[in-house]
Write a protein that holds these residues in place. Structure first.
Motif, PDB file in Angstrom:
ATOM      1  N   PRO A   1       0.839  -1.058   0.165  1.00 11.48           N
ATOM      2  CA  PRO A   1      -0.205   0.052   0.092  1.00 11.48           C
ATOM      3  C   PRO A   1       0.779   1.423   0.049  1.00 11.48           C
ATOM      4  CG  PRO A   1      -0.498  -1.815   1.688  1.00 11.48           C
ATOM      5  CD  PRO A   1       0.590  -2.070   0.978  1.00 11.48           C
ATOM      6  N   SER A   2       0.537   2.101  -0.601  1.00 15.61           N
ATOM      7  CA  SER A   2       1.220   3.321  -0.754  1.00 15.61           C
ATOM      8  C   SER A   2       1.035   4.354   0.406  1.00 15.61           C
ATOM      9  CB  SER A   2       0.700   4.408  -1.980  1.00 15.61           C
ATOM     10  OG  SER A   2      -0.619   4.659  -1.820  1.00 15.61           O
ATOM     11  N   ARG A   3       2.207   4.848   0.638  1.00 24.04           N
ATOM     12  CA  ARG A   3       2.069   5.802   1.840  1.00 24.04           C
ATOM     13  C   ARG A   3       0.872   6.751   1.986  1.00 24.04           C
ATOM     14  NH1 ARG A   3       5.622   7.496   5.727  1.00 24.04           N
ATOM     15  NH2 ARG A   3       5.521   9.619   6.615  1.00 24.04           N
ATOM     16  N   GLY A   4       0.081   6.664   3.189  1.00 18.11           N
ATOM     17  CA  GLY A   4      -0.936   7.449   3.284  1.00 18.11           C
ATOM     18  C   GLY A   4      -2.287   7.074   2.830  1.00 18.11           C
ATOM     19  N   ARG A   5      -2.304   5.714   2.499  1.00 14.68           N
ATOM     20  CA  ARG A   5      -3.448   4.989   1.794  1.00 14.68           C
ATOM     21  C   ARG A   5      -4.423   5.014   2.579  1.00 14.68           C
ATOM     22  NH1 ARG A   5      -3.876  -1.465   0.013  1.00 14.68           N
ATOM     23  NH2 ARG A   5      -6.038  -1.203  -0.804  1.00 14.68           N
ATOM     24  N   ALA A   6      -4.415   4.939   3.831  1.00 13.98           N
ATOM     25  CA  ALA A   6      -5.368   4.695   4.866  1.00 13.98           C
ATOM     26  C   ALA A   6      -5.259   5.755   5.943  1.00 13.98           C
ATOM     27  CB  ALA A   6      -5.341   3.512   5.542  1.00 13.98           C
ATOM     28  N   GLU A   7      -4.924   6.965   5.376  1.00  7.68           N
ATOM     29  CA  GLU A   7      -4.599   8.101   6.451  1.00  7.68           C
ATOM     30  C   GLU A   7      -5.953   8.820   6.970  1.00  7.68           C
ATOM     31  OE1 GLU A   7      -2.846  12.788   6.229  1.00  7.68           O
ATOM     32  OE2 GLU A   7      -2.882  11.404   4.399  1.00  7.68           O
ATOM     33  N   GLY A   8      -5.999   8.798   8.155  1.00  9.64           N
ATOM     34  CA  GLY A   8      -7.269   8.830   8.920  1.00  9.64           C
ATOM     35  C   GLY A   8      -8.143   8.025   9.033  1.00  9.64           C
ATOM     36  N   CYS A   9      -7.722   6.819   8.988  1.00  6.15           N
ATOM     37  CA  CYS A   9      -8.860   5.466   9.182  1.00  6.15           C
ATOM     38  C   CYS A   9      -8.319   4.706  10.006  1.00  6.15           C
ATOM     39  CB  CYS A   9      -8.526   4.797   7.606  1.00  6.15           C
ATOM     40  SG  CYS A   9      -9.329   5.697   6.227  1.00  6.15           S
ATOM     41  N   SER A  10      -9.229   4.181  11.051  1.00  9.28           N
ATOM     42  CA  SER A  10      -8.880   3.240  11.925  1.00  9.28           C
ATOM     43  C   SER A  10      -9.860   2.066  12.300  1.00  9.28           C
ATOM     44  CB  SER A  10      -8.601   4.260  13.241  1.00  9.28           C
ATOM     45  OG  SER A  10      -9.890   4.727  13.737  1.00  9.28           O
ATOM     46  N   VAL A  11     -10.764   2.260  11.445  1.00  6.25           N
ATOM     47  CA  VAL A  11     -12.103   1.344  11.709  1.00  6.25           C
ATOM     48  C   VAL A  11     -11.901   0.223  10.494  1.00  6.25           C
ATOM     49  CG1 VAL A  11     -14.397   0.878  12.070  1.00  6.25           C
ATOM     50  CG2 VAL A  11     -13.326   2.848  12.996  1.00  6.25           C
ATOM     51  N   LEU A  12     -12.037  -0.982  10.830  1.00  2.00           N
ATOM     52  CA  LEU A  12     -12.165  -2.114   9.756  1.00  2.00           C
ATOM     53  C   LEU A  12     -13.517  -2.856  10.177  1.00  2.00           C
ATOM     54  CD1 LEU A  12      -9.063  -1.661   9.551  1.00  2.00           C
ATOM     55  CD2 LEU A  12      -8.909  -4.312   9.626  1.00  2.00           C
ATOM     56  N   HIS A  13     -14.312  -3.005   8.961  1.00  2.00           N
ATOM     57  CA  HIS A  13     -15.355  -3.850   8.910  1.00  2.00           C
ATOM     58  C   HIS A  13     -14.948  -5.155   8.174  1.00  2.00           C
ATOM     59  CE1 HIS A  13     -19.401  -5.697   7.823  1.00  2.00           C
ATOM     60  NE2 HIS A  13     -19.504  -5.554   9.116  1.00  2.00           N
TER      61      HIS A  13
ATOM     62  N   SER B   1     -17.106  -2.609   2.951  1.00  2.00           N
ATOM     63  CA  SER B   1     -16.918  -3.985   2.829  1.00  2.00           C
ATOM     64  C   SER B   1     -17.985  -4.502   2.022  1.00  2.00           C
ATOM     65  CB  SER B   1     -17.005  -4.597   4.274  1.00  2.00           C
ATOM     66  OG  SER B   1     -18.283  -4.456   4.938  1.00  2.00           O
ATOM     67  N   THR B   2     -19.136  -3.980   1.791  1.00  3.34           N
ATOM     68  CA  THR B   2     -20.196  -4.434   1.236  1.00  3.34           C
ATOM     69  C   THR B   2     -19.964  -4.198  -0.535  1.00  3.34           C
ATOM     70  OG1 THR B   2     -21.849  -3.928   2.861  1.00  3.34           O
ATOM     71  CG2 THR B   2     -22.607  -4.403   0.399  1.00  3.34           C
ATOM     72  N   ARG B   3     -19.524  -2.991  -0.516  1.00  5.53           N
ATOM     73  CA  ARG B   3     -18.773  -2.473  -1.836  1.00  5.53           C
ATOM     74  C   ARG B   3     -17.672  -3.466  -2.424  1.00  5.53           C
ATOM     75  NH1 ARG B   3     -19.004   2.261  -5.109  1.00  5.53           N
ATOM     76  NH2 ARG B   3     -21.149   2.349  -4.188  1.00  5.53           N
ATOM     77  N   ALA B   4     -16.988  -3.998  -1.539  1.00  6.56           N
ATOM     78  CA  ALA B   4     -15.585  -4.695  -1.833  1.00  6.56           C
ATOM     79  C   ALA B   4     -15.924  -6.067  -2.075  1.00  6.56           C
ATOM     80  CB  ALA B   4     -14.943  -4.685  -0.740  1.00  6.56           C
ATOM     81  N   LYS B   5     -17.085  -6.559  -1.756  1.00  7.76           N
ATOM     82  CA  LYS B   5     -17.535  -7.941  -2.138  1.00  7.76           C
ATOM     83  C   LYS B   5     -17.509  -8.522  -3.471  1.00  7.76           C
ATOM     84  CE  LYS B   5     -19.615  -9.268   2.227  1.00  7.76           C
ATOM     85  NZ  LYS B   5     -18.858 -10.590   2.577  1.00  7.76           N
ATOM     86  N   PRO B   6     -17.314  -9.961  -3.634  1.00  5.91           N
ATOM     87  CA  PRO B   6     -16.488 -10.794  -2.573  1.00  5.91           C
ATOM     88  C   PRO B   6     -15.009 -10.591  -2.765  1.00  5.91           C
ATOM     89  CG  PRO B   6     -17.098 -11.854  -4.726  1.00  5.91           C
ATOM     90  CD  PRO B   6     -17.610 -10.380  -4.986  1.00  5.91           C
ATOM     91  N   ASP B   7     -14.201 -10.928  -1.831  1.00  8.53           N
ATOM     92  CA  ASP B   7     -12.700 -11.117  -1.810  1.00  8.53           C
ATOM     93  C   ASP B   7     -12.197 -10.143  -2.000  1.00  8.53           C
ATOM     94  OD1 ASP B   7     -10.728 -12.264  -1.076  1.00  8.53           O
ATOM     95  OD2 ASP B   7     -10.475 -13.435  -3.152  1.00  8.53           O
ATOM     96  N   GLY B   8     -12.616  -8.967  -1.330  1.00  5.59           N
ATOM     97  CA  GLY B   8     -11.889  -7.491  -1.897  1.00  5.59           C
ATOM     98  C   GLY B   8     -11.726  -6.779  -0.450  1.00  5.59           C
ATOM     99  N   MET B   9     -11.113  -5.486  -0.673  1.00  6.25           N
ATOM    100  CA  MET B   9     -10.952  -4.538   0.228  1.00  6.25           C
ATOM    101  C   MET B   9     -11.014  -3.398  -0.375  1.00  6.25           C
ATOM    102  SD  MET B   9      -7.700  -3.924   3.269  1.00  6.25           S
ATOM    103  CE  MET B   9      -6.850  -2.814   1.934  1.00  6.25           C
ATOM    104  N   LEU B  10     -11.872  -2.355   0.353  1.00  5.56           N
ATOM    105  CA  LEU B  10     -11.773  -1.042  -0.038  1.00  5.56           C
ATOM    106  C   LEU B  10     -11.575   0.107   1.193  1.00  5.56           C
ATOM    107  CD1 LEU B  10     -12.922   1.407  -2.276  1.00  5.56           C
ATOM    108  CD2 LEU B  10     -15.228   0.852  -1.309  1.00  5.56           C
ATOM    109  N   VAL B  11     -10.797   1.079   0.832  1.00  4.16           N
ATOM    110  CA  VAL B  11     -10.496   1.912   1.800  1.00  4.16           C
ATOM    111  C   VAL B  11     -10.944   3.335   1.426  1.00  4.16           C
ATOM    112  CG1 VAL B  11      -8.330   3.462   2.569  1.00  4.16           C
ATOM    113  CG2 VAL B  11      -8.096   1.172   2.075  1.00  4.16           C
ATOM    114  N   VAL B  12     -11.689   3.654   2.289  1.00  2.00           N
ATOM    115  CA  VAL B  12     -12.417   5.294   2.079  1.00  2.00           C
ATOM    116  C   VAL B  12     -11.678   6.112   2.937  1.00  2.00           C
ATOM    117  CG1 VAL B  12     -14.518   6.409   1.673  1.00  2.00           C
ATOM    118  CG2 VAL B  12     -14.424   3.948   1.281  1.00  2.00           C
TER     119      VAL B  12
END
Length: 407
Positions: free
Chosen positions: A3-15, A161-172
């Motif tokens: 993942p590039s630097r700052g990809r999840a900046e400001g994010c701390s919650v995973l579903h 996580s719903t948008r990432a289905k199936p077998d994916g990951m999405l960072v917002v």
């Protein structure tokens, strides 16, 4: 690629949400079925689907659909009966993995959970790296896939996580929330059931962006003070709720087994009303408010499913419990499936004295609650059932076997 630097900046919650969980576990047990349509549920004319692989879903198969109808849509599907003990065992292993990453794990069901990974960054990287790490560990250790939403709030993480289905990951990331939310249909918002969605669509509010740009007071007039304010906040990505680890489970409810299987939605609706009224009475007697309403539906073949919805504002009003329970039931689209048992449960209880519920009651809600408090007083004086909703005064015979309180 890392993942590039700052990809999840400001994010701390995973579903984290397992993909077609029951069906995936069955395919793991029967690897010869990989890549084929698989249905988990009851067989025969009374069977109901509890889970289906994405190959089966491509034909229109979904949970709560009668198995006979699912097989008409997808005749080549393999139907397996399911093994809840196995699914619970896999779930325990997955949740233990999550807790090895962070103590802040809030399970929602056997197959999904929120994680707050703000304290794990120094050891494992940012939230996106942790999400990818979890996906790899789940697959390596359990042989199933999961999808992950990464965001700054629980609400956005779950949608991601719903948008990432199936077998994916999405960072917002926080700066991307509005662009992510506003094109979505209004039905994507938490708290928007079929009735509320119908009201919003009549107002011409088709997307979250449409709703966001309507004044909060206009929304409150349309759907009520509490719901209107709640939806307006969500439409702008504002969700202050924290991940609550291992919250002590306090719940109460009632369920009922019918003497003969029921396939008439009107009968089910009346029963849900009766159970909701009784559950609300127990809430008021105990000084509790419910943050979540759930229903249980057991079919003629003993297949059982549950559905739940978290309320915008906690309640102890029977009509509010009923409207939520009925919305959950109607959303199943059961198509006259034969039902053996239904239940209503109030969950995630909070003390009425410390909750802000009463401050947010509108005139209609006040009237409902006052009427139900009067019914409580009548019940104490004249016995249970002295005052009941008119809908419950006339019934098509007594099909009940027993009413089970669940404390």
């Amino acid at each position: 690629m890392a993942p590039s630097r700052g990809r999840a900046e400001g994010c701390s919650v995973l579903h984290v949400d397992m993909d077609a969980f029951f069906a995936s576990v069955e395919v793991r047990r029967h690897p010869e079925l990989a890549g084929t349509p698989v249905i988990v549920g009851g067989a025969g004319n009374r069977g109901v689907v509890t889970s289906a692989t994405y190959e089966a879903r491509a034909y229109g198969v979904h949970a709560a659909m009668p198995t006979a109808r699912a097989l008409r849509l997808c005749p080549t599907a393999t139907v397996l009966p399911g093994d809840m003990a196995l699914y619970a065992e896999v779930s325990r292993s997955v949740m233990a993995l999550f807790r090895s990453i962070t103590p802040l794990v809030e399970p929602l069901s056997l197959d999904e959970a929120f994680l707050d990974v703000s304290g794990a960054g120094r050891r494992l990287g940012d939230a996106a790296e942790i999400g990818e790490y979890l996906r790899a560990r789940v697959f390596d250790e359990q042989g199933i896939t999961c999808s992950v939403g990464v965001a700054g709030t629980k609400f956005v993480a779950k949608l991601a996580s719903t948008r990432a289905k199936p077998d994916g990951m999405l960072v917002v990331r926080p700066a991307e929330v509005i662009d992510f939310l506003h094109p979505l249909p209004v039905g994507a918002l938490w708290g928007v059931g079929a009735k509320t969605e119908e009201v919003l669509l009549r107002l011409g509010l088709c997307t979250v962006g449409d709703l966001a740009h309507v004044p909060a007071r206009t929304l409150q007039r349309a759907v009520g003070p509490a719901a209107g304010g709640h939806l307006h906040e969500l439409a702008w990505g504002r969700d202050p709720r924290r991940v609550v680890p291992d919250e002590p489970e306090r719940s109460t409810g009632h369920e009922e087994t019918f003497g003969t299987d029921v396939d008439d939605p009107a009968v089910i609706h009346r029963e849900l009303l009766r159970l909701a009224e009784r559950t609300a009475g127990r809430l008021r007697a105990g000084g509790w408010l419910a943050r979540t309403v759930s229903i249980k539906v057991r079919f003629a073949d003993f297949t059982t499913i549950t559905r739940s919805r978290t309320l915008g504002v906690p309640t102890d009003v029977g009509q509010e419990l009923y409207e939520t329970a009925r919305g959950l039931f109607d959303a199943l689209g059961l198509d006259r499936a034969r039902i053996r048992l239904v239940g209503v449960r109030a969950e995630r209880l909070v003390d009425a004295g410390s909750a802000p519920r009463q401050l947010e009651l509108g005139a209609r809600e006040h009237g409902r609650r006052d009427a139900e408090l009067a019914a409580d007083r009548a019940a104490r004086r004249f016995g249970a059932g002295a005052v009941r909703p008119a809908t419950l005064l006339h019934r098509d015979g007594d099909r009940r076997v027993r009413d089970h309180p669940r404390g």
